[in-house]
Write a protein that holds these residues in place. Structure first.
Motif, PDB file in Angstrom:
ATOM      1  N   THR A 263      13.555  40.395  48.125  1.00  0.00           N
ATOM      2  CA  THR A 263      14.071  41.569  47.414  1.00  0.00           C
ATOM      3  C   THR A 263      15.567  41.435  47.157  1.00  0.00           C
ATOM      4  OG1 THR A 263      12.371  42.971  48.431  1.00  0.00           O
ATOM      5  CG2 THR A 263      14.286  44.077  47.489  1.00  0.00           C
TER       6      THR A 263
ATOM      7  N   GLU B  79      17.753  41.246  43.496  1.00  0.00           N
ATOM      8  CA  GLU B  79      18.926  42.087  43.207  1.00  0.00           C
ATOM      9  C   GLU B  79      20.127  41.230  42.801  1.00  0.00           C
ATOM     10  OE1 GLU B  79      22.072  44.850  45.691  1.00  0.00           O
ATOM     11  OE2 GLU B  79      19.982  44.769  46.386  1.00  0.00           O
TER      12      GLU B  79
ATOM     13  N   TYR C 119      15.043  46.834  37.456  1.00  0.00           N
ATOM     14  CA  TYR C 119      14.049  47.906  37.539  1.00  0.00           C
ATOM     15  C   TYR C 119      12.976  47.517  38.550  1.00  0.00           C
ATOM     16  CZ  TYR C 119      16.062  49.974  33.338  1.00  0.00           C
ATOM     17  OH  TYR C 119      16.916  50.550  32.435  1.00  0.00           O
ATOM     18  N   VAL C 120      12.715  48.398  39.489  1.00  0.00           N
ATOM     19  CA  VAL C 120      11.716  48.155  40.531  1.00  0.00           C
ATOM     20  C   VAL C 120      10.479  48.982  40.235  1.00  0.00           C
ATOM     21  CG1 VAL C 120      11.200  48.346  42.989  1.00  0.00           C
ATOM     22  CG2 VAL C 120      13.477  47.627  42.244  1.00  0.00           C
TER      23      VAL C 120
ATOM     24  N   GLU D 271      11.820  52.430  38.490  1.00  0.00           N
ATOM     25  CA  GLU D 271      13.083  53.035  38.913  1.00  0.00           C
ATOM     26  C   GLU D 271      14.205  52.018  38.750  1.00  0.00           C
ATOM     27  OE1 GLU D 271      15.106  55.145  42.853  1.00  0.00           O
ATOM     28  OE2 GLU D 271      13.153  54.135  42.999  1.00  0.00           O
ATOM     29  N   ARG D 272      15.281  52.455  38.128  1.00  0.00           N
ATOM     30  CA  ARG D 272      16.421  51.558  37.989  1.00  0.00           C
ATOM     31  C   ARG D 272      17.238  51.548  39.279  1.00  0.00           C
ATOM     32  NH1 ARG D 272      20.923  50.910  33.145  1.00  0.00           N
ATOM     33  NH2 ARG D 272      22.062  49.224  34.169  1.00  0.00           N
ATOM     34  N   ILE D 273      17.569  50.337  39.734  1.00  0.00           N
ATOM     35  CA  ILE D 273      18.337  50.162  40.959  1.00  0.00           C
ATOM     36  C   ILE D 273      19.670  49.507  40.613  1.00  0.00           C
ATOM     37  CG2 ILE D 273      18.409  49.063  43.232  1.00  0.00           C
ATOM     38  CD1 ILE D 273      16.254  51.205  42.992  1.00  0.00           C
ATOM     39  N   GLU D 274      20.753  50.102  41.079  1.00  0.00           N
ATOM     40  CA  GLU D 274      22.072  49.509  40.870  1.00  0.00           C
ATOM     41  C   GLU D 274      22.325  48.471  41.962  1.00  0.00           C
ATOM     42  OE1 GLU D 274      24.129  49.775  38.438  1.00  0.00           O
ATOM     43  OE2 GLU D 274      23.005  51.322  37.368  1.00  0.00           O
TER      44      GLU D 274
ATOM     45  N   GLN E 191      23.840  46.290  44.753  1.00  0.00           N
ATOM     46  CA  GLN E 191      24.930  46.521  45.692  1.00  0.00           C
ATOM     47  C   GLN E 191      25.435  45.215  46.300  1.00  0.00           C
ATOM     48  OE1 GLN E 191      26.151  49.689  46.117  1.00  0.00           O
ATOM     49  NE2 GLN E 191      24.654  50.246  44.534  1.00  0.00           N
TER      50      GLN E 191
END
Length: 323
Positions: free
Chosen positions: A125, A129, A140-141, A69-72, A74
């Motif tokens: 984590t 990021e 990507y996680v 899953e792609r994570i934006e 923050q």
């Protein structure tokens, strides 16, 4: 540019060439241009439907979207507190990545496989990021729960898809709870299938040369198979913050909050706590002021929040003792 124009109309090839151009701009430290190009590419409508939950950048193995899953991001570097030693390591890694082509031309490898170790709530984590954001790489996680299959032999096949994706896609690939995959083969409680998974995992890590970074994180480093450690280019330890780091973290959390006291006076009471626990204390103190319709957070608010965290901890201690 010739390749880009020649590939027009062939969506997958066009995106692969465009991604290569973006990566080159990132390596030249032209981060603003690279981010603009990547945003434009991500927002472009592909000729064929893109896989769910993945940016349509380049081709990747079928069903990879089931596990990644792609994570934006923050957060940025101003939102994290690291030890001076870890800051130095990450700065060196970023410099090495940006000079990767020069290093490879001399026949040397670029460090790209990282193992994060430490207790929960200490920034592993968040650091992944921030690291991705600083490099301008997509994050990507890996969904470990979906990766591990109940069907014989399927877990190793799923892992292969993930590593194939990381080989093609310039990104930061983050595998949290890595011990679920890399548990020691000497553990008599594990069955033969998981031992075979570890064998496959060792082989995949050995062979992969990510275009970005592969980061594995674990709270249970003592459970990892002994052969795992040497497969990583760097092992980075995340410990609970010391007094100085706690003070920096309190300043960070209260920087935009009106106070009528100095929160650093309470730093000593938070020694031995993780960042996640300290953040919960700070948030609870701020909420107390909101609930009572006050414009400022008082020392009493912070004291009560610390007392609640002590109570919470004592409850967990009793549960462990009963086990």
């Amino acid at each position: 540019m010739k390749k880009l124009l020649a590939s027009y109309g062939r969506d997958d090839e066009f995106r692969a060439v465009a991604e290569q151009i973006i990566l080159e701009e990132e390596q030249k430290n032209n981060r603003v241009l690279a981010r603009t190009l990547r945003k434009t590419l991500d927002n472009a409508q592909p000729a064929t439907p893109a896989p769910r939950a993945l940016a349509p950048l380049i081709p990747f193995p079928d069903a990879a979207s089931d596990f990644v899953e792609r994570i934006e991001p923050q957060h940025n570097k101003n939102d994290i507190v690291l030890s001076d030693e870890n800051v130095r390591v990450f700065v060196d890694l970023m410099h090495e990545f940006r000079r990767g082509d020069e290093i490879r031309r001399r026949g040397l490898d670029v460090r790209s496989k990282l193992l994060f170790c430490g207790p929960p709530g200490c920034g592993k984590t968040l650091c992944a990021e921030v690291f991705a954001a600083e490099l301008g790489l997509p994050l990507y996680v890996v969904k470990i729960d979906r990766l591990i299959s109940s069907y014989l032999g399927e877990t190793a096949a799923n892992i292969r898809k993930i590593f194939e994706f990381a080989r093609k896609q310039p990104c930061v690939l983050f595998l949290d709870e890595f011990d679920a995959l890399a548990r020691s083969r000497d553990d008599t409680s594990e069955h033969n299938e998981l031992r075979r998974v570890v064998n496959s995992l060792l082989l995949f890590i050995d062979r992969i040369r990510p275009k970005g970074f592969m980061i594995a994180a674990t709270n249970l480093d003592q459970s990892l198979d002994p052969a795992i450690w040497r497969r990583f280019d760097e092992v980075i330890w995340f410990d609970k913050p010391d007094r100085q780091m706690i003070e920096r973290f309190l300043q960070l959390k209260f920087k935009n909050v009106a106070l009528d006291f100095d929160p650093l006076a309470q730093a000593g009471k938070l020694e031995g706590y993780s960042y996640a626990e300290i953040e919960r204390v700070c948030v609870q103190a701020i909420k107390s002021a909101v609930i009572h319709r006050r414009r400022t957070v008082r020392e009493q608010d912070l004291r009560r929040a610390i007392a609640d965290e002590v109570r919470r901890r004592s409850g967990r201690a009793r549960l462990k003792a009963s086990d």
